[in-house]
Design a protein around this motif. Structure first.
Motif: not given
Length: 497
Positions: A355-384
């Protein structure tokens, strides 16, 4: 058939805050009868009435209300609709017995094992049957259910304030996300009724330490000495001094100041203006935690003096630095503060919540929460990596630290996908007011914006130091130049306190 007018559920009344009126006192969840507490379900030994803030069952390790695990295995849930009559998600419901003007809640986790609710929704009702979700009202978008940030650990108390006053008798808290398991304790805050702050024309004067008190002892107004610090009796709700001075300015009664009245939870010390609440364990521990060190007044601590008119700089406790082997520092050097204020601020390790991360816009599978260093998402609808849409004229990635924080550098990272990459970005900062200012090359308000040049190849992180410390609550990473579609992951470096 056209519904009759009386069948249309009225909207829960909300009101703006009056200037200078905090309206922030406990509404007494701790004293409500058991019948006021209901829930969607509960585990044995963790009934709804266990949800009282600071509630403690000495026969159990985990504290608070807890729903059946099967009920929340699919969380985090999607946002609820504006009106929900039969909620499918877990909830704790409280009947305040009469309508109150409500301004927020205090929440607390299970006390051990890292169990707490990290985010939640609030719902309100007049009759306990028809419910309305509390919504935020952005100026540039339709109203949407507000996700409140919850706790960061299993013992601390977190304040969640409403943007406007809600008049209601029934309150529901619906966990949205959690850590390890849902265990919850809470208090509802509001205007109260018939509550009058105790005020005095002047702030309390410091007590001169007496020779008879030993280290980490508190000197009572009557001259007696009682244990203080983490194993002491200050602010424990018991009159150990005999004159009640060890319980002054604690959560059991408001701070005796006319200029900034506020109430702290039980077991906390209320600092004089500009105020704030600290845990009772911090009283007389040798470290000034209030803005001017008043929590050390009346204590017998060697080589420590406090002057009420001198600002105090609290000594920060050691910060845990996660293993960051992947972070590579640039070769542009930097001043000495890199060593003392260059800690990761929590995007990679999750201390900064979604909830502390936001952005001006996003691709469907690339929200602000995917913008964490070294993130490897554990849900199918999110890409690094965060990625804005191509039509976004001014893309940005934003972090809210929830409080003013010292910032010294930024780490950026791409991903392994073929496509574009970021080559230049600039930074903008904002205080609590939300008014953003560009980070400039010369440090002057009207100076040219500093442009950081990078080339993010694959997953290799690139660090850029600011060259000076910036204190801000918000930071924006603003792409200036990039090739095709890029995917950005970020960590912010600095220190709190």
């Amino acid at each position: 058939m056209t519904p009759k007018p009386e069948d249309i559920t009225p909207v829960i009344p909300t009101y703006p805050f009056l200037p200078g009126d905090e309206c922030w006192v406990p509404l007494g969840v701790q004293t409500l009868p058991v019948s006021s507490f209901t829930a969607s379900s509960h585990q044995e030994g963790h009934p709804p009435e266990a949800a009282r803030l600071h509630g403690w069952d000495p026969h159990r390790d985990l504290q608070g209300w807890s729903p059946q695990p099967e009920e929340y295995k699919d969380l985090p849930q999607k946002r609820p609709e504006g009106q929900s009559v039969n909620t499918q998600s877990p909830y704790i419901q409280i009947d305040l017995l009469k309508p109150y003007n409500i301004t927020g809640v205090l929440t607390q986790g299970g006390g051990v094992f890292g169990t707490f609710v990290s985010s939640f929704y609030l719902e309100f009702s007049h009759d306990g049957k028809r419910w309305f979700t509390y919504k935020e009202l952005p100026s540039d978008a339709p109203p949407r259910a507000k996700v409140f940030l919850g706790n960061h650990d299993d013992q601390g108390v977190t304040e969640s304030r409403l943007d406007r006053i809600v008049s209601s008798q029934f309150v529901r808290l619906l966990p949205h996300d959690f850590q390890n398991a849902i265990y919850l304790r809470l208090e509802i805050m509001g205007c109260g009724d018939g509550y009058h702050w105790l005020t005095s024309p002047t702030a309390p004067s410091p007590v001169t330490p007496g020779e008879g008190c030993r280290k980490k002892e508190f000197q009572c107004d009557n001259g007696r000495c009682v244990p203080a610090g983490s194993v002491g009796v200050v602010c424990d709700g018991v009159n150990d001094c005999g004159d009640g001075s060890d319980e002054k300015y604690c959560g059991t009664q408001p701070s005796s100041t006319a200029t900034s009245p506020r109430s702290c939870p039980a077991g906390h010390f209320s600092c004089p203006p500009p105020g704030g609440c600290i845990e009772a364990d911090s009283r007389c521990d040798g470290i000034p935690n209030c803005p001017k060190g008043e929590d050390e007044n009346g204590c017998h601590l060697h080589d420590f003096t406090t002057q009420s008119d001198r600002p105090h700089t609290p000594t920060p406790s050691p910060l845990k630095t996660p293993s960051m082997a992947a972070v590579t520092l640039s070769t542009d050097g930097g001043p000495a503060y890199h060593g003392i204020c260059s800690f990761p601020l929590g995007l990679e390790d999750g201390r900064i919540h979604y909830g502390q991360l936001s952005s001006s816009s996003q691709h469907e599978n690339n929200p602000a929460d995917a913008g964490r260093l070294n993130i490897v998402p554990n849900i199918r609808v999110m890409e690094p990596g965060w990625s804005p849409v191509p039509e976004d004229p001014q893309p940005y990635f934003q972090v809210d630290f929830l409080e003013p924080t010292w910032i010294s550098g930024v780490v950026t990272q791409g991903n392994d996908r073929m496509g574009g990459y970021l080559t230049k970005y600039r930074l903008a900062f904002a205080s609590q007011s939300g008014l953003f200012t560009d980070f400039t090359t010369n440090g002057k308000f009207d100076g040219p914006a500093k442009v950081f040049e990078v080339r993010m190849v694959g997953r290799t992180p690139v660090t850029r130091w600011l060259g000076r410390l910036v204190r801000a609550q918000y930071i924006r990473v603003i792409p200036v130049e990039f090739r095709h579609t890029f995917y950005l992951r970020v960590e912010v470096l600095g220190c709190r306190g």
